[in-house]
Design an enzyme around this catalytic site. Structure first.
Site, PDB file in Angstrom:
ATOM      1  N   HIS A  92      -3.338  16.937  -2.359  1.00  0.00           N
ATOM      2  CA  HIS A  92      -3.870  17.147  -1.012  1.00  0.00           C
ATOM      3  C   HIS A  92      -3.475  18.504  -0.419  1.00  0.00           C
ATOM      4  O   HIS A  92      -3.852  18.814   0.717  1.00  0.00           O
ATOM      5  CB  HIS A  92      -3.415  16.015  -0.088  1.00  0.00           C
ATOM      6  CG  HIS A  92      -4.178  14.744  -0.301  1.00  0.00           C
ATOM      7  ND1 HIS A  92      -4.121  14.029  -1.482  1.00  0.00           N
ATOM      8  CD2 HIS A  92      -5.038  14.058   0.497  1.00  0.00           C
ATOM      9  CE1 HIS A  92      -4.886  12.966  -1.395  1.00  0.00           C
ATOM     10  NE2 HIS A  92      -5.463  12.962  -0.209  1.00  0.00           N
TER      11      HIS A  92
ATOM     12  N   ARG B  83     -13.346  30.718  47.818  1.00  0.00           N
ATOM     13  CA  ARG B  83     -13.162  29.641  48.799  1.00  0.00           C
ATOM     14  C   ARG B  83     -12.892  28.283  48.151  1.00  0.00           C
ATOM     15  O   ARG B  83     -12.298  27.404  48.777  1.00  0.00           O
ATOM     16  CB  ARG B  83     -14.402  29.575  49.692  1.00  0.00           C
ATOM     17  CG  ARG B  83     -14.391  28.458  50.701  1.00  0.00           C
ATOM     18  CD  ARG B  83     -15.401  28.622  51.839  1.00  0.00           C
ATOM     19  NE  ARG B  83     -16.681  29.124  51.443  1.00  0.00           N
ATOM     20  CZ  ARG B  83     -17.823  28.427  51.462  1.00  0.00           C
ATOM     21  NH1 ARG B  83     -17.820  27.152  51.815  1.00  0.00           N
ATOM     22  NH2 ARG B  83     -18.969  28.988  51.131  1.00  0.00           N
TER      23      ARG B  83
ATOM     24  N   ASN C  24       0.952  11.293   6.166  1.00  0.00           N
ATOM     25  CA  ASN C  24       0.102  10.278   6.796  1.00  0.00           C
ATOM     26  C   ASN C  24       0.433  10.129   8.282  1.00  0.00           C
ATOM     27  O   ASN C  24       0.834   9.078   8.747  1.00  0.00           O
ATOM     28  CB  ASN C  24       0.313   8.942   6.055  1.00  0.00           C
ATOM     29  CG  ASN C  24      -0.829   7.975   6.247  1.00  0.00           C
ATOM     30  OD1 ASN C  24      -0.662   6.785   6.081  1.00  0.00           O
ATOM     31  ND2 ASN C  24      -2.004   8.463   6.581  1.00  0.00           N
TER      32      ASN C  24
ATOM     33  N   TYR D 199       0.832  -1.202   0.000  1.00  0.00           N
ATOM     34  CA  TYR D 199       0.000   0.000   0.000  1.00  0.00           C
ATOM     35  C   TYR D 199       0.871   1.258   0.000  1.00  0.00           C
ATOM     36  O   TYR D 199       1.817   1.392   0.787  1.00  0.00           O
ATOM     37  CB  TYR D 199      -0.926   0.019   1.227  1.00  0.00           C
ATOM     38  CG  TYR D 199      -1.678   1.326   1.383  1.00  0.00           C
ATOM     39  CD1 TYR D 199      -2.744   1.631   0.548  1.00  0.00           C
ATOM     40  CD2 TYR D 199      -1.286   2.268   2.333  1.00  0.00           C
ATOM     41  CE1 TYR D 199      -3.417   2.833   0.664  1.00  0.00           C
ATOM     42  CE2 TYR D 199      -1.950   3.477   2.466  1.00  0.00           C
ATOM     43  CZ  TYR D 199      -3.020   3.759   1.628  1.00  0.00           C
ATOM     44  OH  TYR D 199      -3.676   4.944   1.740  1.00  0.00           O
TER      45      TYR D 199
END
Length: 514
Positions: free
Chosen positions: A81, A293, A193, A51
């Site tokens: 991209h 407080r 990635n 891949y």
């Protein structure tokens, strides 16, 4: 220099590089492992279907890519991209992003050539920030869009920020003699990635959140001091019976600030003394309002949240967060989802909720000081001028309230806002970079609120004329900020001075280390 790859990168290391411009160096032994990892991938990938090397990406991974197009495939991925929009990320955040990406590569499981390592080192050390946009990544197949813009610069395209100005990348590369990256095997996929955008931003957020908390403790101590509160609510004895580390640490910090104050009251002396019991109605409240407080109980969980977020994000910056994982030791390649940003996304959401609560505490303490009917000690709006004619801090309160309201709206979590995309390949995503950027906005806002609170406390101290009764720590803070924002009586625009106070809150060292 800080060696990258030698040991785990710490929050202090990143702070030194980002804020103190410490230079980075590459550990030679770690670089040898990077080279061995690359050599293994080059040999192993021959005649195999892997891949991102000889396949398409995401839902197009079913398509094989021909041998002659393998390197062009990586360039196509980066260019396609590079689609970000919106505001450009601050150069400081981009630097943190690059440190995060470099450190991930130095774990030697990404199959990258050492050219990438050297190029990132040069950009970091020369304060060259790639132009990266805030909008784009969904934080699940990594911060794809933001990191693609990093990749675009690494291959010599796009734009960079240098000395606050935008330049074509090659103009600055030529100036420094920097050679753009030539793809070797899978550098395109390896660059984009991963979780390095959300992680870099997250690390900076944590550094700034720690500073905010330190100032919040300081201001909470000072307001208790100027209203002459009782000392038992931050005592060791009261807090130790509540078994939370953050609460007890906050109490310890407050005791440290107020240890030599001449204004804080001892309950035993004032209320347990029989001579004071003949009053039917006490002039002072027996217990302070919650915003005074319950400081340890409010800021304690905020401290614990920051500390846990730090642990998670430091783990992430020292992790391998891309896909696939190249394991040259076991001579195999493993496909999975280490690019998924849920760890960081969840912590950034928790962080922004915690910091929003911090800003809410600040606003309530501010309101207490400005409302004379509540405090019974100061004129309305701590007005040192003529009531009805002058306005004191009245105008600033509007700004504080509206800013806290924005924080409250921004506190909706991104972690549960997954939207499937990428042809439903990415069917559950983290939105981690969005979460980190929104957390940054909440932190920015909170510094603005604390600046207004600081100004108000300074005015209150001057109204009382109690400078010499303050604790030594409070007096030092008073002197520091009075030099930035002088005492005022007459009305005038003071937004520039208030910004100077905010800037000092952001840039000073931790006022109370923890």
């Amino acid at each position: 220099m800080i060696q990258i790859g030698q040991s785990a990168l710490s929050l202090d290391d990143l702070s030194a590089i980002i804020f103190n411009k410490q230079q980075v160096a590459i550990d030679p032994a770690a670089l040898d492992k990077v080279n061995a990892n690359f050599d293994f991938l080059k040999q192993f990938s021959s005649n195999k279907l892997i891949y991102g090397i000889n396949t398409g990406f995401g839902p197009m991974a079913q398509y094989k890519v021909s041998e002659e197009n393998l390197l062009q495939l990586q360039y196509n991925l980066i260019r396609s991209h590079s689609s970000g929009s919106g505001n450009m990320m601050d150069a400081l955040l981009v630097k943190a992003l690059m440190i995060a990406r470099l450190n991930s590569f130095m774990q030697a499981h990404s199959g990258v050539h050492s050219d990438v390592i050297e190029l990132l080192r040069q950009l970091i050390n020369n304060d060259i920030a790639p132009c990266i946009f805030e909008h784009g990544g969904v934080g699940a197949s990594g911060d794809l869009v933001q990191l693609a813009h990093l990749g675009l610069v690494l291959i010599g395209e796009g734009e960079v920020i240098y000395k606050g100005e935008l330049h074509p990348t090659m103009d600055i590369f030529n100036k420094f003699g920097i050679k753009p990256l030539s793809i070797h095997i899978r550098e395109g996929l390896a660059i984009i990635n991963g979780t390095s955008a959300m992680t870099g931003i997250g690390m900076v957020n944590i550094i700034r959140a720690r500073k905010l908390l330190s100032w919040s403790v300081m201001l909470s101590a000072m307001i208790n001091e100027v209203v002459q509160a009782f000392d038992d609510h931050y005592s060791y004895e009261l807090n130790i019976v509540k078994h939370h580390k953050g609460q007890n640490k906050i109490a310890e910090m407050m005791r440290g600030v107020l240890k030599d104050s001449k204004m804080i009251r001892d309950r035993s002396e004032h209320l347990y003394n029989p001579d004071n019991l003949d009053q039917e109605v006490f002039e002072d409240k027996v217990q302070e309002y919650y915003s005074l407080r319950c400081v340890t109980q409010v800021l304690g969980p905020i401290m614990d949240t920051i500390n846990y977020a730090q642990e998670v994000v430091v783990n992430e910056i020292n992790s391998v967060n891309d896909n696939p994982v190249i394991d040259h030791v076991n001579e195999n390649i493993f496909h999975g989802g280490n690019f998924h940003g849920d760890y960081v996304s969840l912590e950034m959401d928790k962080l922004k909720i915690a910091i929003t609560k911090l800003s809410m505490l600040s606003e309530r303490q501010l309101n207490y000081m400005l409302n004379s009917k509540l405090n019974g000690k100061f004129p309305p709006f701590v007005n040192l001028g003529v009531l009805g004619f002058n306005f004191g801090v009245q105008g600033m309160q509007f700004t504080a309230v509206s800013t806290v309201a924005e924080n409250q709206t921004l506190s909706f979590p991104m972690y549960v806002h997954s939207i499937p995309n990428n042809n439903d390949n990415q069917d559950i995503v983290s939105m981690g970079t969005n979460a980190a950027l929104i957390a940054k906005k909440v932190i920015d806002n909170s510094f603005e609120v604390l600046a207004i609170q600081m100004v108000t406390i300074l005015q209150a101290i001057d109204y009382l004329g109690c400078q010499e009764k303050l604790s030594s720590a409070s007096h030092k803070v008073y002197e520091t900020f009075r030099a930035i924002f002088p005492k005022f009586v007459e009305d005038a625009p003071r937004y520039k001075q208030t910004k100077a106070v905010k800037d000092h809150l952001e840039n000073a060292d931790l006022v109370i280390p923890f």
